[in-house]
Design a protein around this motif. Structure first.
Motif, PDB file in Angstrom:
ATOM      1  N   ASN A 188     -50.461 -57.717  29.820  1.00  0.00           N
ATOM      2  CA  ASN A 188     -50.245 -59.144  29.576  1.00  0.00           C
ATOM      3  C   ASN A 188     -51.439 -59.767  28.857  1.00  0.00           C
ATOM      4  O   ASN A 188     -51.270 -60.623  27.983  1.00  0.00           O
ATOM      5  CB  ASN A 188     -49.996 -59.877  30.896  1.00  0.00           C
ATOM      6  N   LEU A 189     -52.652 -59.331  29.227  1.00  0.00           N
ATOM      7  CA  LEU A 189     -53.846 -59.857  28.565  1.00  0.00           C
ATOM      8  C   LEU A 189     -53.862 -59.456  27.087  1.00  0.00           C
ATOM      9  O   LEU A 189     -54.157 -60.279  26.212  1.00  0.00           O
ATOM     10  CB  LEU A 189     -55.100 -59.338  29.269  1.00  0.00           C
ATOM     11  N   ALA A 190     -53.533 -58.185  26.816  1.00  0.00           N
ATOM     12  CA  ALA A 190     -53.502 -57.710  25.435  1.00  0.00           C
ATOM     13  C   ALA A 190     -52.407 -58.439  24.637  1.00  0.00           C
ATOM     14  O   ALA A 190     -52.607 -58.797  23.464  1.00  0.00           O
ATOM     15  CB  ALA A 190     -53.268 -56.198  25.399  1.00  0.00           C
ATOM     16  N   GLU A 191     -51.264 -58.675  25.275  1.00  0.00           N
ATOM     17  CA  GLU A 191     -50.175 -59.381  24.602  1.00  0.00           C
ATOM     18  C   GLU A 191     -50.560 -60.820  24.298  1.00  0.00           C
ATOM     19  O   GLU A 191     -50.255 -61.362  23.229  1.00  0.00           O
ATOM     20  CB  GLU A 191     -48.909 -59.357  25.473  1.00  0.00           C
ATOM     21  N   LYS A 192     -51.221 -61.468  25.258  1.00  0.00           N
ATOM     22  CA  LYS A 192     -51.639 -62.854  25.026  1.00  0.00           C
ATOM     23  C   LYS A 192     -52.596 -62.933  23.843  1.00  0.00           C
ATOM     24  O   LYS A 192     -52.481 -63.829  22.995  1.00  0.00           O
ATOM     25  CB  LYS A 192     -52.304 -63.424  26.281  1.00  0.00           C
ATOM     26  N   ARG A 193     -53.520 -61.984  23.760  1.00  0.00           N
ATOM     27  CA  ARG A 193     -54.460 -61.985  22.636  1.00  0.00           C
ATOM     28  C   ARG A 193     -53.721 -61.760  21.318  1.00  0.00           C
ATOM     29  O   ARG A 193     -54.036 -62.391  20.305  1.00  0.00           O
ATOM     30  CB  ARG A 193     -55.511 -60.893  22.844  1.00  0.00           C
ATOM     31  N   ARG A 194     -52.750 -60.828  21.328  1.00  0.00           N
ATOM     32  CA  ARG A 194     -52.001 -60.552  20.101  1.00  0.00           C
ATOM     33  C   ARG A 194     -51.215 -61.788  19.661  1.00  0.00           C
ATOM     34  O   ARG A 194     -51.235 -62.168  18.478  1.00  0.00           O
ATOM     35  CB  ARG A 194     -51.051 -59.379  20.331  1.00  0.00           C
ATOM     36  N   LEU A 195     -50.539 -62.429  20.622  1.00  0.00           N
ATOM     37  CA  LEU A 195     -49.744 -63.606  20.298  1.00  0.00           C
ATOM     38  C   LEU A 195     -50.636 -64.782  19.890  1.00  0.00           C
ATOM     39  O   LEU A 195     -50.260 -65.595  19.046  1.00  0.00           O
ATOM     40  CB  LEU A 195     -48.874 -63.990  21.504  1.00  0.00           C
TER      41      LEU A 195
END
Length: 551
Positions: free
Chosen positions: A411-418
């Motif tokens: 989720n942390l990696a996804e938030k950064r990507r988004l």
């Protein structure tokens, strides 16, 4: 005189200047090494570690070197010295002052010292770059507010730093630079900018995140190092505590008790109420407590001796861990055992009874069954010895075992990507509307926080652009251009260059000649530092050996 000589040597006889450095090193080795080159010295000569007039085996000399280096480091914040670098800096200063003596560089007179002080960055106005009497007075007062730093010490260090700067100048030699390089540096420094910033807050960005099992499994497989459970060691602490040996502690005689009380009188004196006179306490008033504390201190010393006896006995008798003989010794020596949570090589636990150094040392005691115990560490209450119970090998857990951690990381990696994708969208939206609206209006309409900076030059950057990657984008953009979003701390920042004005270069102007002089001086000083470091390293290695440690 020195400048003329070094210019001549470097321009026409570079080999001669190199030879001069060799002579300096050889002279150092012959004159201040721990042993005479021409024959064996006496025991006193071998014990002393003479280094340009200081004895590195003397704690007093080490403190003196460190004291002046500390003041110098405060006066030169541009060096960015950390506390652990201070002693290395002290050695370098001493070597530089030794070379100043060899080169015949005198102390500065009042006029020369005043000019040198005006060049120090710490005394300059950050906006104009010129000497500020107010900044000077503030710094001197701040130094003097510390009881350790008096005016005489600060003045001494300034005189020493003046001489060191002359050594750096002599060692740095003449500076050669292509005209194009100098002109480009001048342009970079004098170009003026008008910039506005727009900030996209990362913390308040809350996209909807719902990861499938397939996505989580793929993330888990692609990042195995995140979830591997490292090798751990299991250790038990053996505590030799003062309380266990109180019955062996003697009663103090009158003289010992009076001395003990005199040294620690403050801890027995109650704090007076505000405005009241301090209370004078006598030994008779607190005798019982003083006797108890004295005996506890003696018991702690006994505990430390017991730890030595215990370690020696299990080594000499070959007592195996957890054997009957081992358990009997635990009872005999009144040892309290303390289980310690298993830990990995890079994450020793923080335990008051066991120093981190001791915990980290336990990894070397896992292969020899006869030496399963550590060295002894003194504690405030006696001593501690650690014993190893074995190592648990590293392993890769199953996905279900670490599902929660994988979900959090994903989720942390996804938030950064988004967040990065949203930043790219914002940039496109702003650039598309710039012809009809201002940058501030467009950024504000997207919910970004806008800040318009005062105009500045490359020489005097605003705080928001210092020390980060954003300036590296701004400095090369044309007017009307927008940077990509740059992540700094927990914010995404865009910079819009409203205006960019490149100065005309007149290489004969006073401004350019002043810049050229300052640039050449900075390059000279930088090369001087490098050569001075080489001399310091070689001289210390000659005196102390390659590791640079006093044995």
């Amino acid at each position: 005189m020195i400048t003329k000589l070094q210019n001549f040597f470097l321009k026409h006889n570079k080999w001669l200047f190199g030879g001069l450095l060799v002579v300096i090193i050889v002279t150092f080795v012959l004159t201040i090494g721990p042993q005479s080159f021409f024959g064996s010295g006496g025991s006193q000569q071998r014990q002393a570690l003479k280094y340009y007039g200081y004895d590195l085996s003397s704690q007093a000399d080490q403190r003196a070197m460190g004291f002046t280096a500390e003041i110098s480091a405060i006066l030169h914040p541009e060096l960015r010295l950390r506390r652990e670098q201070l002693m290395d800096y002290a050695y370098l200063r001493v070597a530089a002052l030794g070379l100043a003596n060899q080169l015949g560089i005198p102390d500065p007179d009042k006029e020369a010292l005043a000019k040198f002080v005006e060049t120090l960055q710490i005394f300059q106005d950050p906006q104009s770059g010129e000497f500020s009497a107010e900044a000077y007075q503030r710094m001197i007062e701040a130094l003097q507010s510390n009881a350790r730093f008096d005016r005489e010490s600060v003045a001494l260090v300034l005189r020493e730093d003046y001489r060191i700067s002359k050594v750096r100048e002599a060692l740095g030699g003449p500076v050669y630079a292509l005209p194009f390089e100098s002109q480009q540096d001048f342009i970079d420094r004098e170009t003026s900018y008008t910039v506005a910033l727009a900030t996209f807050d990362y913390e308040s960005f809350s996209p909807e995140l719902e990861a499938s099992d397939e996505a989580l499994n793929q993330y888990y497989m692609e990042n195995p190092s995140r979830y591997e459970i490292p090798e751990t060691i299991s250790v038990t602490g053996l505590l030799f505590e003062a309380e266990a040996y109180l019955d062996e502690a003697p009663m103090p005689d009158a003289g010992a008790l009076e001395t003990f009380f005199a040294v620690r009188k403050a801890q027995y004196t109650p704090q007076p109420e505000e405005g009241a006179e301090p209370v004078e306490i006598t030994l008779d008033e607190v005798r019982e407590q003083v006797v108890s504390d004295w005996r506890l201190e003696q018991a702690a010393k006994i505990a430390a001796k017991k730890s030595e006896q215990f370690s020696l006995k299990i080594w000499q008798d070959g007592v195996l861990l957890d054997s009957d003989a081992y358990k009997a010794l635990l009872d005999e020596f009144k040892i309290r055992t303390m289980p310690i949570p298993a830990y990995s090589r890079d994450q020793a636990p923080s335990i008051p009874e066991a120093p981190a150094e001791l915990l980290n040392s336990m990894w070397i005691y896992t292969s020899n069954p006869a030496r399963y115990f550590s060295d002894i560490a003194q504690t405030a209450n006696g001593a501690v010895v650690l014993v190893t119970n074995g190592i648990t090998e590293a392993r890769m857990p199953e996905f279900e075992e670490v599902r929660e951690a994988v979900t959090g990381d994903y989720n942390l990696a996804e938030k950064r990507r988004l967040f990065a994708e949203k930043g790219a969208e914002y940039k496109q939206s702003i650039e598309a509307g710039l012809e009809g609206s201002s940058f501030s209006e467009l950024a504000s309409s997207l919910g970004l926080t806008v800040e318009e900076l005062d105009s500045f030059t490359g020489l005097n950057l605003p705080t928001q652009l210092r020390g980060g990657p954003l300036w590296e984008q701004v400095r090369y953009l044309e007017a009307g251009s927008l940077t990509d979003m740059v992540l700094q701390a927990n914010e995404g920042i865009f910079a819009y260059v409203a205006e960019r004005s490149i100065p005309e270069i007149d290489t004969e102007s006073e401004a350019y000649q002043t810049f050229l002089s300052q640039r050449n001086l900075a390059m000279n000083q930088s090369m001087g530092w490098a050569r001075l470091r080489e001399i310091t390293d070689q001289s210390l290695n000659a005196l102390l050996g390659p590791r640079g440690e006093v044995e």
